[in-house]
Design an enzyme around this catalytic site. Structure first.
Site, PDB file in Angstrom:
ATOM      1  CG  HIS A   1     -15.333   0.926 -11.332  1.00  0.00           C
ATOM      2  ND1 HIS A   1     -13.783   0.723 -10.760  1.00  0.00           N
ATOM      3  CD2 HIS A   1     -15.359   0.331 -12.389  1.00  0.00           C
ATOM      4  CE1 HIS A   1     -13.318  -0.049 -11.772  1.00  0.00           C
ATOM      5  NE2 HIS A   1     -14.177  -0.524 -12.534  1.00  0.00           N
TER       6      HIS A   1
ATOM      7  CG  ASN B   1     -16.611   5.410 -11.752  1.00  0.00           C
ATOM      8  OD1 ASN B   1     -16.525   5.356 -10.180  1.00  0.00           O
ATOM      9  ND2 ASN B   1     -15.454   5.213 -12.131  1.00  0.00           N
TER      10      ASN B   1
ATOM     11  CD  GLU C   1     -19.187  -1.617 -18.037  1.00  0.00           C
ATOM     12  OE1 GLU C   1     -18.250  -2.303 -18.923  1.00  0.00           O
ATOM     13  OE2 GLU C   1     -19.087  -0.743 -17.688  1.00  0.00           O
TER      14      GLU C   1
ATOM     15  CD  GLN D   1     -17.847  -0.216  -4.674  1.00  0.00           C
ATOM     16  OE1 GLN D   1     -17.863   0.069  -3.389  1.00  0.00           O
ATOM     17  NE2 GLN D   1     -18.704  -1.014  -5.121  1.00  0.00           N
TER      18      GLN D   1
ATOM     19  CG  ASP E   1     -19.398   3.338 -18.371  1.00  0.00           C
ATOM     20  OD1 ASP E   1     -19.159   2.192 -18.968  1.00  0.00           O
ATOM     21  OD2 ASP E   1     -18.510   3.977 -17.982  1.00  0.00           O
TER      22      ASP E   1
END
Length: 292
Positions: free
Chosen positions: A227, A116, A256, A184, A223
């Site tokens: 997002h 991310n 996640e 996001q 992870d």
């Protein structure tokens, strides 16, 4: 689920077992997973031989293996500056040895990967062009200008790294979780947010995942998955699968995605099952209530 060296048992988020393909790749017939959070590669290799293998552990989830910002705090591992496999937890050679040692003991490695974001954006400097910093493996980067030359892809066009144009335009930190676009495309805790719809970013990130898989990593924990748009993650996984000659459905992912019904519909965990498993954070609370 066991945590750390196996001394503590806690009812953390329930995770589905890796697929039979991941078991075959890892050389294991077991599905118990241990989270070896912030443990070095040498320590994990030793534990695989002396403890995890003999006790029937199937997989060990390791902390992010890529180069990160300097510092000893756990969260520094979640601010990558390149996808080199030289980190504060060990070198490329030590990581490779850990994977092979654990596999020989019947234990597969699940790598925690950070797709991310990079690092926090430095907005305090008065001379952004000279605000160069160095990662744990010596890679330079500039958190003020968004220049990260350490992120490179297999395509020659992407050999010079990423710049501010490879991140989303939104520069504010996320505050409204009912707004999917903000969650996001804006910055999580002020960190530069990769534009995961970009062909360049997808090539670089799928290269990273493919390199880990080719070293023998059995699966991946994604992870901060909520997002990242689920379709962007699907595309990155598909590119990675092509690069390793596998079907995307045969590659184990657990994402996640912290569910909260009051948040935007598009970031709920159910949106991400198209890519693989999701972490069920509600399991802990439900188990607690049922025991009471």
């Amino acid at each position: 689920m066991l945590i750390g060296g196996g001394a503590v048992i806690a009812p953390l988020a329930a995770q589905a077992s890796p697929t039979s393909d991941a078991q075959s790749a890892a050389g294991t017939t077991h599905d118990v997973q241990v989270i070896a959070f912030q443990q070095t590669w040498n320590t994990i290799a030793k534990e695989c031989t002396e403890t995890y293998g003999p006790e029937g552990v199937g997989y060990v989830e390791v902390s992010p293996p890529q180069e990160s910002i300097q510092g000893t705090q756990w969260w520094t591992s979640y601010q990558p500056v390149s996808y080199k496999l030289d980190s504060k937890l060990g070198t490329t050679a030590e990581f490779t040895t850990m994977v092979s040692t654990c596999k020989a003991a019947g234990v597969g490695i699940i790598a925690d990967v950070v797709l991310n974001q990079t690092t926090g954006a430095d907005t305090t400097t008065t001379d952004a062009s000279s605000d160069t910093k160095t990662g744990v493996a010596g890679t330079t980067y500039n958190p003020a200008t968004g220049d990260y030359p350490g992120f490179t892809g297999s395509d020659d066009e992407y050999s010079d790294g990423v710049t501010s144009s490879d991140f989303h335009d939104c520069t504010k930190s996320i505050s409204d979780y009912t707004n999917q676009t903000e969650v996001q495309t804006c910055r999580l805790s002020g960190m530069w947010d990769f534009d995961s719809s970009s062909a360049k970013v997808r090539d670089i990130q799928s290269d990273y995942l493919a390199s880990l898989y080719k070293l023998g990593v059995a699966g991946f924990r994604i992870d901060a998955a909520k997002h990242i748009n689920t379709d962007d993650l699907k595309a990155i996984k598909a590119e990675m699968a092509t690069k390793v000659g596998k079907s995307a459905s045969d590659i184990y992912w657990i994402q996640e995605t912290i569910g909260n019904s009051s948040e935007a519909a598009g970031i709920q965990p159910s949106n991400y099952t198209q890519n693989g498993d999701v972490t069920e954070f509600g399991f802990k609370s439900e188990m607690n209530q049922n025991f009471k």
